[in-house]
Design an enzyme around this catalytic site. Structure first.
Site, PDB file in Angstrom:
ATOM      1  N   SER A 195       0.848  -1.198   0.000  1.00 22.25           N
ATOM      2  CA  SER A 195       0.000   0.000   0.000  1.00 22.25           C
ATOM      3  C   SER A 195       0.874   1.235   0.000  1.00 22.25           C
ATOM      4  O   SER A 195       1.997   1.229   0.536  1.00 22.25           O
ATOM      5  CB  SER A 195      -0.894   0.009   1.241  1.00 22.25           C
ATOM      6  OG  SER A 195      -1.533   1.255   1.409  1.00 22.25           O
ATOM      7  N   TYR A 208      -2.014  -0.436  10.428  1.00 27.71           N
ATOM      8  CA  TYR A 208      -2.131  -0.883   9.034  1.00 27.71           C
ATOM      9  C   TYR A 208      -0.914  -0.448   8.225  1.00 27.71           C
ATOM     10  O   TYR A 208      -0.314  -1.241   7.498  1.00 27.71           O
ATOM     11  CB  TYR A 208      -3.415  -0.301   8.440  1.00 27.71           C
ATOM     12  CG  TYR A 208      -3.671  -0.639   6.985  1.00 27.71           C
ATOM     13  CD1 TYR A 208      -4.290  -1.825   6.626  1.00 27.71           C
ATOM     14  CD2 TYR A 208      -3.320   0.264   5.973  1.00 27.71           C
ATOM     15  CE1 TYR A 208      -4.545  -2.127   5.289  1.00 27.71           C
ATOM     16  CE2 TYR A 208      -3.560  -0.030   4.638  1.00 27.71           C
ATOM     17  CZ  TYR A 208      -4.178  -1.221   4.307  1.00 27.71           C
ATOM     18  OH  TYR A 208      -4.423  -1.508   2.983  1.00 27.71           O
TER      19      TYR A 208
END
Length: 304
Positions: A195, A208
């Site tokens: 990501s 995250y």
């Protein structure tokens, strides 16, 4: 004088440019993990203008979190390219999983779908064993499943959330890959889902983002570890993509502007990301590429 040759006009095929939903999107929220069939507009995964070339013919792939979002789009393109596909999903996602099974089988490929929780180490090993037992081999592994939950501050980040995020997002990558490598041979490929948050960070996604950064370094380290065995390891690191992660992790009103900050003024669709996974999985396309992290950011060019 000789007659001039008459020019023959060749009619070129009409150029088709896919139109994708732009902001504002409809306000919406779902309980976790989010069901793709309930999203509006539905995420786009069928890639109708994609032209397959048999790049994965005769190969077998396992995708974690393949029932929806990016995982589903990757599963469908792998099937279009000739691969049989196994994927994992959470039991509550059965409705989405059934749609993915149908899409894979519509391409004439075999499919195995396995329900369970990747925070369970035994399930991580079981999905690999079941893939090999049912489909006969394992050539491509896509580590993709993820858990995400915004928190405004570190004080609000509980140990329970930390454990779920790390168990799902990075420990499962280690466990599934460890089991898969017992079966993968020279020419195999591993593609991880990272990501942009793993490169640039995110103030409300502390845990995250940390796991995504770990995935990026796991990719580079494992690529070095496996290069002599002929197994390539790469990573796709998307920006905002329209998947069930988003309406299940944001207030309904915030969803309306999800992705609007990108230069393209919209979130990406899963079918726009999936070809990168085909590229990394295909030895015809990327045989000289391993240890790379590819960002897909809708026009943003400042990723670290």
């Amino acid at each position: 004088m000789p007659k001039a040759k008459r020019r023959v006009r060749v009619k070129r095929p009409e150029k088709r440019i896919q139109q994708y939903p732009k902001n504002p999107l409809p306000a919406q929220h779902q309980p976790k993990p989010g069901i793709e069939q309930k999203m509006r507009p539905r995420p786009m995964y069928q890639a109708p203008h994609y032209k397959a070339a048999g790049k994965l013919a005769g190969r077998t792939a396992l995708i974690t979190g393949g029932d929806s979002g990016i995982g589903r789009a990757v599963a469908v393109l792998f099937a279009k390219e000739g691969a049989d596909v196994a994927f994992s999903y959470l039991p509550v996602e059965k409705e989405d999983a059934n749609e993915t099974i149908a899409a894979i089988e519509a391409e004439g490929r075999r499919c195995v779908a396995m329900a369970g929780d990747l925070t369970d180490p035994e399930f991580c090993a079981r999905i690999v064993d079941e893939t090999v037992r049912t489909l006969g081999a394992l050539d491509i592994l896509v580590n993709n499943a993820a858990f995400q939950q915004h928190q405004a501050s570190l004080d609000e980040l509980s140990d329970a959330q930390l454990e779920q995020t790390f168990n799902t997002n990075i420990l499962a990558y280690f466990r599934v890959t460890r089991a898969a490598l017992k079966h993968m041979k020279k020419g195999g490929a591993i593609v991880n889902t990272g990501s942009i948050t793993g490169l640039n960070g995110s103030e409300a996604l502390l845990d995250y983002s940390a796991t995504k950064g770990a995935i990026h370094t796991f990719t580079k380290s494992l690529a070095q570890n496996l290069v002599e065995k002929g197994i390539r390891v790469n990573c796709v690191a998307p920006g905002p993509i329209w998947t069930p992660l988003n309406p299940s992790d944001r207030p309904a009103e915030d969803v309306k502007e999800f992705g609007a900050e990108q230069p393209m003024k919209r979130p990406g669709q899963p079918e726009e990301v999936a070809p990168a996974y085909v590229f990394f999985a295909s030895n015809a396309d990327s045989s000289y590429i391993t240890g790379e992290v590819l960002t897909l950011l809708g026009g943003e060019t400042t990723a670290a």
